[in-house]
Design a protein around this motif. Structure first.
Motif, PDB file in Angstrom:
ATOM      1  N   GLU A  31       7.973   2.593  -3.875  1.00 33.76           N
ATOM      2  CA  GLU A  31       6.921   3.644  -4.611  1.00 33.76           C
ATOM      3  C   GLU A  31       7.040   4.855  -3.926  1.00 33.76           C
ATOM      4  N   ASP A  32       6.926   5.933  -4.489  1.00 36.81           N
ATOM      5  CA  ASP A  32       6.866   7.155  -3.965  1.00 36.81           C
ATOM      6  C   ASP A  32       5.372   7.909  -4.226  1.00 36.81           C
ATOM      7  N   TYR A  33       4.588   7.425  -3.232  1.00 39.61           N
ATOM      8  CA  TYR A  33       3.352   7.850  -3.434  1.00 39.61           C
ATOM      9  C   TYR A  33       3.044   9.363  -3.177  1.00 39.61           C
ATOM     10  N   SER A  34       3.908   9.888  -2.397  1.00 44.08           N
ATOM     11  CA  SER A  34       3.951  11.299  -2.341  1.00 44.08           C
ATOM     12  C   SER A  34       4.151  12.197  -3.236  1.00 44.08           C
ATOM     13  N   ALA A  35       5.087  11.528  -4.115  1.00 44.32           N
ATOM     14  CA  ALA A  35       5.467  12.224  -5.401  1.00 44.32           C
ATOM     15  C   ALA A  35       4.244  12.150  -6.361  1.00 44.32           C
ATOM     16  N   THR A  36       3.391  11.032  -6.285  1.00 46.08           N
ATOM     17  CA  THR A  36       2.121  11.215  -7.132  1.00 46.08           C
ATOM     18  C   THR A  36       0.965  12.123  -6.422  1.00 46.08           C
ATOM     19  N   TYR A  37       0.997  12.330  -5.359  1.00 39.80           N
ATOM     20  CA  TYR A  37       0.314  13.138  -4.713  1.00 39.80           C
ATOM     21  C   TYR A  37       0.561  14.553  -4.791  1.00 39.80           C
ATOM     22  N   ARG A  38       1.874  15.005  -4.938  1.00 40.91           N
ATOM     23  CA  ARG A  38       2.156  16.346  -5.366  1.00 40.91           C
ATOM     24  C   ARG A  38       1.969  16.723  -6.652  1.00 40.91           C
ATOM     25  N   GLN A  39       2.057  15.671  -7.363  1.00 34.92           N
ATOM     26  CA  GLN A  39       1.941  15.825  -9.001  1.00 34.92           C
ATOM     27  C   GLN A  39       0.198  16.330  -9.202  1.00 34.92           C
ATOM     28  N   ILE A  40      -0.481  15.932  -8.467  1.00 29.75           N
ATOM     29  CA  ILE A  40      -1.941  15.843  -8.802  1.00 29.75           C
ATOM     30  C   ILE A  40      -2.635  17.206  -7.909  1.00 29.75           C
ATOM     31  N   GLY A  41      -1.493  17.939  -7.169  1.00 36.28           N
ATOM     32  CA  GLY A  41      -1.932  19.012  -6.558  1.00 36.28           C
ATOM     33  C   GLY A  41      -1.941  18.883  -5.100  1.00 36.28           C
ATOM     34  N   GLY A  42      -1.511  17.812  -4.288  1.00 37.17           N
ATOM     35  CA  GLY A  42      -1.722  17.633  -3.142  1.00 37.17           C
ATOM     36  C   GLY A  42      -0.792  18.238  -2.359  1.00 37.17           C
ATOM     37  N   ASN A  43      -1.192  19.167  -1.208  1.00 39.87           N
ATOM     38  CA  ASN A  43      -0.157  19.618  -0.509  1.00 39.87           C
ATOM     39  C   ASN A  43      -0.344  19.680   1.048  1.00 39.87           C
ATOM     40  N   LEU A  44      -1.610  19.332   1.617  1.00 44.11           N
ATOM     41  CA  LEU A  44      -1.932  19.477   3.063  1.00 44.11           C
ATOM     42  C   LEU A  44      -1.250  18.398   3.836  1.00 44.11           C
ATOM     43  N   LEU A  45      -0.995  17.026   3.127  1.00 44.79           N
ATOM     44  CA  LEU A  45      -0.386  16.049   3.853  1.00 44.79           C
ATOM     45  C   LEU A  45       0.948  15.845   3.856  1.00 44.79           C
ATOM     46  N   SER A  46       1.568  15.275   4.843  1.00 42.28           N
ATOM     47  CA  SER A  46       3.100  15.254   4.822  1.00 42.28           C
ATOM     48  C   SER A  46       3.609  13.861   3.798  1.00 42.28           C
ATOM     49  N   ASN A  47       4.537  14.067   3.291  1.00 43.60           N
ATOM     50  CA  ASN A  47       4.948  12.609   2.597  1.00 43.60           C
ATOM     51  C   ASN A  47       4.961  11.459   3.309  1.00 43.60           C
ATOM     52  N   GLY A  48       5.052  11.568   4.641  1.00 44.97           N
ATOM     53  CA  GLY A  48       5.001  10.259   5.850  1.00 44.97           C
ATOM     54  C   GLY A  48       3.595   9.806   5.908  1.00 44.97           C
ATOM     55  N   ASP A  49       2.568  10.805   5.937  1.00 43.97           N
ATOM     56  CA  ASP A  49       1.371  10.615   5.939  1.00 43.97           C
ATOM     57  C   ASP A  49       0.696  10.106   4.699  1.00 43.97           C
ATOM     58  N   VAL A  50       0.988  10.515   3.610  1.00 46.84           N
ATOM     59  CA  VAL A  50       0.550   9.916   2.240  1.00 46.84           C
ATOM     60  C   VAL A  50       0.928   8.342   2.285  1.00 46.84           C
ATOM     61  N   CYS A  51       2.028   8.221   2.399  1.00 45.72           N
ATOM     62  CA  CYS A  51       2.897   6.915   2.442  1.00 45.72           C
ATOM     63  C   CYS A  51       2.158   6.000   3.179  1.00 45.72           C
ATOM     64  N   ARG A  52       1.794   6.417   4.361  1.00 43.22           N
ATOM     65  CA  ARG A  52       1.130   5.373   5.459  1.00 43.22           C
ATOM     66  C   ARG A  52      -0.232   5.077   5.073  1.00 43.22           C
ATOM     67  N   THR A  53      -0.782   6.205   4.599  1.00 42.04           N
ATOM     68  CA  THR A  53      -2.375   6.006   4.170  1.00 42.04           C
ATOM     69  C   THR A  53      -2.349   5.027   3.019  1.00 42.04           C
ATOM     70  N   ILE A  54      -1.772   5.322   2.061  1.00 41.76           N
ATOM     71  CA  ILE A  54      -1.772   4.428   0.737  1.00 41.76           C
ATOM     72  C   ILE A  54      -1.234   3.009   1.168  1.00 41.76           C
ATOM     73  N   THR A  55      -0.217   2.938   2.040  1.00 36.14           N
ATOM     74  CA  THR A  55       0.126   1.457   2.256  1.00 36.14           C
ATOM     75  C   THR A  55      -0.752   0.647   3.143  1.00 36.14           C
ATOM     76  N   ALA A  56      -1.475   1.546   4.066  1.00 34.47           N
ATOM     77  CA  ALA A  56      -2.530   0.804   4.952  1.00 34.47           C
ATOM     78  C   ALA A  56      -3.872   0.632   4.126  1.00 34.47           C
ATOM     79  N   LEU A  57      -4.258   1.363   3.236  1.00 34.39           N
ATOM     80  CA  LEU A  57      -5.345   1.167   2.465  1.00 34.39           C
ATOM     81  C   LEU A  57      -4.932  -0.266   1.731  1.00 34.39           C
ATOM     82  N   PHE A  58      -3.790  -0.184   0.879  1.00 31.36           N
ATOM     83  CA  PHE A  58      -3.561  -1.226   0.093  1.00 31.36           C
ATOM     84  C   PHE A  58      -3.626  -2.608   1.161  1.00 31.36           C
TER      85      PHE A  58
END
Length: 237
Positions: A31-58
């Motif tokens: 799953e490309d969580y970072s693509a979803t993040y960018r889609q809804i207007g996210g730009n502060l976090l890196s792709n890796g940060d988004v992926c690590r956070t969503i994975t850790a949360l799950f």
């Protein structure tokens, strides 16, 4: 005259995921969580940060979901993000964006054939929903609206609104309280033996298990009164 199993009941309570909503819980390494993040207007976090956070949360929430000690105190996504090491120091706006990313991967879609089946059930029974979800209910209700089923339900109980999950009897009691119907006239339908069928039994309800091939009945699990392969079978049997 042919009598169906459900004809002995006045109310049919339903789980959502894998019962009439499919394509849910899209959490995997692909799953490309970072693509979803960018889609809804996210730009502060890196792709890796988004992926690590969503994975850790799950992973964190899944561990709690399988822990009986958490059935009556299950924190929803936004609350978990506020204390998760990967996200607790982020601005509130970023936490909200990450919660939205998670929700977009958790929610699925309701096929037209299942919406039609719910309309047919509604012709003969009062309907309600009791569903375990980890995110807020917004996207789920939007999907209900999209396929025209939201008004079919006398009660809609999402676990994230109450910080508890099936099989806790509390979440069933909330629905029964609204319905004001004797428990003997209510049947619950779901796909999880551990959460749906065991929860219904603990609440004093009879149950129908949708056997998706994932769970297996054994002596430690409550036995449902009826086993079907698909929600649509309930209308005919």
């Amino acid at each position: 005259m042919h009598t169906r199993f459900i004809d002995q009941f006045d109310v049919v309570l339903l789980d959502v995921s894998h019962t009439f909503m499919f394509g849910v819980d899209r959490f995997s390494d692909t799953e490309d969580y970072s693509a979803t993040y960018r889609q809804i207007g996210g730009n502060l976090l890196s792709n890796g940060d988004v992926c690590r956070t969503i994975t850790a949360l799950f992973d964190s929430m899944l561990a709690d979901y399988e822990d009986p000690n958490c059935y009556d105190s299950f924190a929803p996504v936004f609350s978990c993000l506020k204390v998760l090491p990967e996200s607790k120091n982020l601005p509130a706006g970023e936490i909200q964006l990450l919660a939205q990313v998670f929700a977009m991967h958790e929610v699925g879609t309701i096929p037209a054939a299942y919406a039609k089946a719910l309309h047919r059930l509604h012709e003969t029974h009062r309907l309600g929903v009791i569903s375990n979800i980890w995110s807020s209910n917004d996207l789920y209700l939007c999907e209900f609206e999209r396929v025209g089923i939201r008004n079919l339900f006398d009660v809609i109980i999402f676990s994230s609104d109450y910080s508890c999950i099936k099989p806790s009897p509390y979440i069933f009691a909330k629905a029964i309280e609204v319905l004001d119907v004797d428990r003997s006239k209510i049947v619950f339908v779901g796909d999880s033996l551990k959460h749906d069928i065991a929860g219904a039994k603990a609440a004093g309800l009879l149950s129908v298990w949708i056997n998706t091939g994932i769970d297996q009945i054994d002596e430690s699990i409550s036995i449902p009164e009826l086993i079907i392969k698909d929600l649509r079978d309930l209308i005919e049997r």
